[in-house]
Design a protein around this motif. Structure first.
Motif, mmCIF file in Angstrom:
data_model
loop_
_atom_site.group_PDB
_atom_site.id
_atom_site.type_symbol
_atom_site.label_atom_id
_atom_site.label_comp_id
_atom_site.label_asym_id
_atom_site.label_seq_id
_atom_site.Cartn_x
_atom_site.Cartn_y
_atom_site.Cartn_z
ATOM 1 N N ALA A 184 0.822 -1.209 0.000
ATOM 2 C CA ALA A 184 0.000 0.000 0.000
ATOM 3 C C ALA A 184 0.857 1.260 0.000
ATOM 4 N N THR A 185 2.050 1.191 0.585
ATOM 5 C CA THR A 185 2.908 2.373 0.616
ATOM 6 C C THR A 185 3.265 2.818 -0.789
ATOM 7 N N GLN A 186 3.625 1.858 -1.651
ATOM 8 C CA GLN A 186 3.907 2.224 -3.031
ATOM 9 C C GLN A 186 2.659 2.743 -3.728
ATOM 10 N N ALA A 187 1.508 2.142 -3.419
ATOM 11 C CA ALA A 187 0.258 2.600 -4.020
ATOM 12 C C ALA A 187 0.000 4.062 -3.678
ATOM 13 N N ILE A 188 0.156 4.428 -2.412
ATOM 14 C CA ILE A 188 -0.080 5.814 -1.985
ATOM 15 C C ILE A 188 0.946 6.744 -2.618
ATOM 16 N N SER A 189 2.198 6.306 -2.675
ATOM 17 C CA SER A 189 3.245 7.112 -3.293
ATOM 18 C C SER A 189 2.958 7.357 -4.769
ATOM 19 N N LEU A 190 2.484 6.326 -5.477
ATOM 20 C CA LEU A 190 2.144 6.488 -6.887
ATOM 21 C C LEU A 190 0.990 7.467 -7.077
ATOM 22 N N GLU A 282 -9.441 6.622 -1.444
ATOM 23 C CA GLU A 282 -9.983 5.771 -0.383
ATOM 24 C C GLU A 282 -8.973 4.689 -0.017
ATOM 25 N N ASP A 283 -8.462 4.760 1.185
ATOM 26 C CA ASP A 283 -7.512 3.751 1.685
ATOM 27 C C ASP A 283 -8.301 2.749 2.531
ATOM 28 N N ASP A 284 -8.454 1.547 2.001
ATOM 29 C CA ASP A 284 -9.245 0.505 2.674
ATOM 30 C C ASP A 284 -8.279 -0.550 3.198
ATOM 31 N N TYR A 285 -7.624 -0.260 4.318
ATOM 32 C CA TYR A 285 -6.445 -1.017 4.728
ATOM 33 C C TYR A 285 -6.739 -2.272 5.539
ATOM 34 N N VAL A 307 -13.356 8.189 -7.453
ATOM 35 C CA VAL A 307 -12.658 7.611 -6.293
ATOM 36 C C VAL A 307 -11.516 6.704 -6.752
ATOM 37 N N VAL A 308 -10.340 6.932 -6.187
ATOM 38 C CA VAL A 308 -9.183 6.043 -6.351
ATOM 39 C C VAL A 308 -9.155 5.144 -5.118
ATOM 40 N N TYR A 309 -9.236 3.828 -5.340
ATOM 41 C CA TYR A 309 -9.368 2.872 -4.234
ATOM 42 C C TYR A 309 -8.046 2.137 -4.036
ATOM 43 N N ILE A 310 -7.557 2.099 -2.788
ATOM 44 C CA ILE A 310 -6.286 1.452 -2.456
ATOM 45 C C ILE A 310 -6.533 0.331 -1.456
ATOM 46 N N GLY A 311 -5.942 -0.831 -1.707
ATOM 47 C CA GLY A 311 -6.042 -1.965 -0.791
ATOM 48 C C GLY A 311 -4.701 -2.645 -0.618
ATOM 49 N N THR A 312 -4.624 -3.534 0.364
ATOM 50 C CA THR A 312 -3.373 -4.218 0.670
ATOM 51 C C THR A 312 -3.657 -5.597 1.238
ATOM 52 N N PHE A 313 -2.665 -6.489 1.103
ATOM 53 C CA PHE A 313 -2.748 -7.816 1.721
ATOM 54 C C PHE A 313 -1.847 -7.914 2.953
ATOM 55 N N SER A 314 -1.248 -6.805 3.358
ATOM 56 C CA SER A 314 -0.349 -6.827 4.515
ATOM 57 C C SER A 314 -1.083 -7.155 5.807
ATOM 58 N N SER A 318 0.135 -11.047 5.283
ATOM 59 C CA SER A 318 1.454 -10.795 5.863
ATOM 60 C C SER A 318 2.086 -9.573 5.206
ATOM 61 N N PRO A 319 2.732 -8.704 6.008
ATOM 62 C CA PRO A 319 3.459 -7.574 5.421
ATOM 63 C C PRO A 319 4.606 -8.022 4.528
ATOM 64 N N ALA A 320 5.126 -9.234 4.763
ATOM 65 C CA ALA A 320 6.272 -9.718 3.996
ATOM 66 C C ALA A 320 5.947 -9.933 2.521
ATOM 67 N N LEU A 321 4.665 -10.101 2.195
ATOM 68 C CA LEU A 321 4.297 -10.325 0.797
ATOM 69 C C LEU A 321 4.529 -9.089 -0.053
ATOM 70 N N ARG A 322 4.430 -7.892 0.566
ATOM 71 C CA ARG A 322 4.547 -6.625 -0.150
ATOM 72 C C ARG A 322 3.629 -6.615 -1.373
ATOM 73 N N MET A 323 2.346 -6.802 -1.122
ATOM 74 C CA MET A 323 1.375 -6.882 -2.210
ATOM 75 C C MET A 323 0.195 -5.961 -1.911
ATOM 76 N N GLY A 324 -0.007 -4.989 -2.784
ATOM 77 C CA GLY A 324 -1.140 -4.088 -2.681
ATOM 78 C C GLY A 324 -1.703 -3.824 -4.058
ATOM 79 N N TYR A 325 -2.647 -2.895 -4.144
ATOM 80 C CA TYR A 325 -3.267 -2.619 -5.447
ATOM 81 C C TYR A 325 -3.985 -1.280 -5.416
ATOM 82 N N ILE A 326 -4.204 -0.735 -6.610
ATOM 83 C CA ILE A 326 -4.987 0.480 -6.790
ATOM 84 C C ILE A 326 -6.065 0.186 -7.822
ATOM 85 N N VAL A 327 -7.282 0.650 -7.566
ATOM 86 C CA VAL A 327 -8.346 0.652 -8.565
ATOM 87 C C VAL A 327 -8.500 2.089 -9.032
ATOM 88 N N LEU A 328 -8.290 2.322 -10.322
ATOM 89 C CA LEU A 328 -8.205 3.671 -10.865
ATOM 90 C C LEU A 328 -9.383 4.010 -11.765
#
Length: 472
Positions: A184-190, A282-285, A307-314, A318-328
């Motif tokens: 999600a951090t990269q998603a927000i940064s993007l 929208e950050d749906d963490y 609405v730009v929607y952000i989600g994560t699997f952390s 697990s945070p170790a997966l480093r997997m998130g997404y954006i719906v644009l």
């Protein structure tokens, strides 16, 4: 003078101490003319070799941050305050960073009860199942999967994810609107790079995670904090005299206070965005873990083109997966893909294929159901322990969703000094004020995460917290 040291880090100890003093001088915590501890005293306090302190001081001296005065000691040099690092970015923390372990006598304290928020039950990650899927993917995947991928992510994962989000969160999207990110951090940064330019206006909740302050301020944006209450952002306070680039919200579980944005405020927010030509981010963490009432639909489902929607699997896995997404929204997709490509080409492909299989075969739904039962049990136990130890002196907020809650103590201010006392007693809690623009309003609240703690550790942690506060 307390300074955090991470002996597990690859950074030399003298460099860590040098950087800590450098930041304090630049931020004005240490001002021109302030005297520093002697190398012998500081070495004794931090349980390090005096040589380490000497090296750190020599580096600060060489760069002009400090000066020696014969017969008097070492002092901060004049003219070292850098006001330009102030804009909207919170001042350097005087409490330990989330990732720094407690140091006792030069050793990491394994007995520390760390109520860190945002950490799921790491010991219950489905390792064997994940390993079996990984083996199958690596064995059966085509050679193409081992080459360079597309910046938006694997089509297998985006297709599965689009269906999952429509079903579970009411997100209206096609696979083409999804961009897979490295967390999600990269998603927000993007999103910041995509929507912001110099002197942009951005509306954010107050409080909101301190990282957001930094990520949105770095491109030069001006942040306008909107206060929250027990129901999230107070939309009646949205300013009428500016047109922000976007409004950043956590409507399903406000971070950190925990409010759920009601439909009336959601409508008001969407109408405001339409009137000002703004987007809503929208950050749906962590809303998958909702314990009271029915699951809450996304804000994105009410206005997919705004609405730009952000989600994560952390938080789910697990945070170790480093997997998130954006719906644009469709208008932003191509530019977002280009930015992602320039950032890191693409998110690791094999992990995407494993996750796609994990979701498609129903394992994700089963894992969420299992963890929801566990977290509800841990939450209830934590609340009982807080009530037992503090009675009516504690008010509990934000406990209906997620893996943390807020404990509010009337008459107690969680200053850096008090937090240090609490930590010396073997428990770590996190002040809400760190995440706030108006810190004085939040000084009596702390964040208590429980996702990665057993009931016995929760009980011990609250006992230690109670003992610490009774000394006040």
């Amino acid at each position: 003078m307390w300074t955090a040291i991470d002996r597990t880090s690859g950074t030399p100890l003298f460099r860590q101490i040098y950087e800590a003093f450098r930041q304090r001088i630049l931020h004005g915590e240490l001002q021109g003319g302030d005297q520093l501890p002697s190398t012998r005293d500081l070495a004794s306090s931090l349980q390090v070799s005096r040589t380490v302190i000497v090296e750190a001081y020599e580096q600060l001296l060489a760069e002009g941050y400090i000066e020696g005065r014969r017969g008097s000691g070492t002092f901060v040099a004049e003219g070292t305050l850098l006001p330009l690092i102030e804009p909207s970015v919170p001042a350097a923390r005087s409490v330990p960073h989330d990732s720094q372990p407690l140091i006792r006598d030069g050793l990491v304290n394994p007995d520390l009860v760390d109520f860190r928020h945002g950490i799921p039950a790491l010991d219950l990650f489905p390792k064997k199942l994940w390993g079996d899927l990984a083996k199958r993917i690596c064995t059966e995947a085509s050679p193409e999967a081992f080459g360079y991928g597309r910046p938006e992510g694997r089509h297998e994962l985006r297709g599965v994810l689009a269906r999952y989000l429509r079903r579970s969160r009411g997100v209206v999207c096609e696979p083409e609107q999804l961009l897979v990110t490295t967390g999600a951090t990269q998603a927000i940064s993007l999103v910041a790079k995509l929507l912001l330019n110099g002197k942009s206006d951005v509306l954010v909740e107050d409080p909101i995670t301190s990282d957001i302050h930094t990520m949105f301020s770095l491109p030069g944006a001006k942040l306008h904090p909107i206060p929250v209450d027990d129901s999230g952002m107070i939309t009646d306070l949205l300013p009428s005299d500016i047109s922000p680039k976007f409004v950043y919200v956590t409507p399903s579980h406000q971070f950190p206070i925990g409010g759920l944005l009601p439909i009336q405020r959601r409508v008001q927010l969407i109408q405001y965005a339409a009137r000002t030509g703004s987007y809503i981010v929208e950050d749906d963490y962590d809303s998958e873990f909702r314990y009271e009432g029915a699951p809450v639909s996304s804000l994105q489902g009410l206005d997919p083109e705004r609405v730009v929607y952000i989600g994560t699997f952390s938080k789910i896995l697990s945070p170790a997966l480093r997997m998130g997404y954006i719906v644009l929204p469709a208008s932003l997709i191509e530019r977002a893909r280009g930015l992602k490509w320039l950032t890191d080409l693409h998110t690791p492909s094999l992990e995407q294929l494993i996750l796609a299989e994990f979701i498609e075969e129903g394992y994700l739904d089963r894992h969420i159901a299992k963890m929801k039962k566990l977290y509800r049990k841990r939450r209830d136990f934590l609340i009982r322990q807080l009530r037992h130890s503090f009675g009516d002196a504690v008010r509990i907020l934000g406990h209906s969703t997620g893996i943390h809650l807020i404990a509010e103590f009337a008459g107690i201010s969680f200053t850096p000094e008090l937090l240090s006392v609490i930590e010396e007693n073997g428990v770590r809690v996190y002040p809400v004020a760190v995440h706030a623009f108006r810190r004085d309003v939040q000084r009596h609240r702390i964040i208590i995460g429980y996702g990665n703690l057993s009931e016995s550790r929760i009980e011990e942690g609250i006992r230690r917290l109670s003992a610490s506060l009774k000394k006040e």
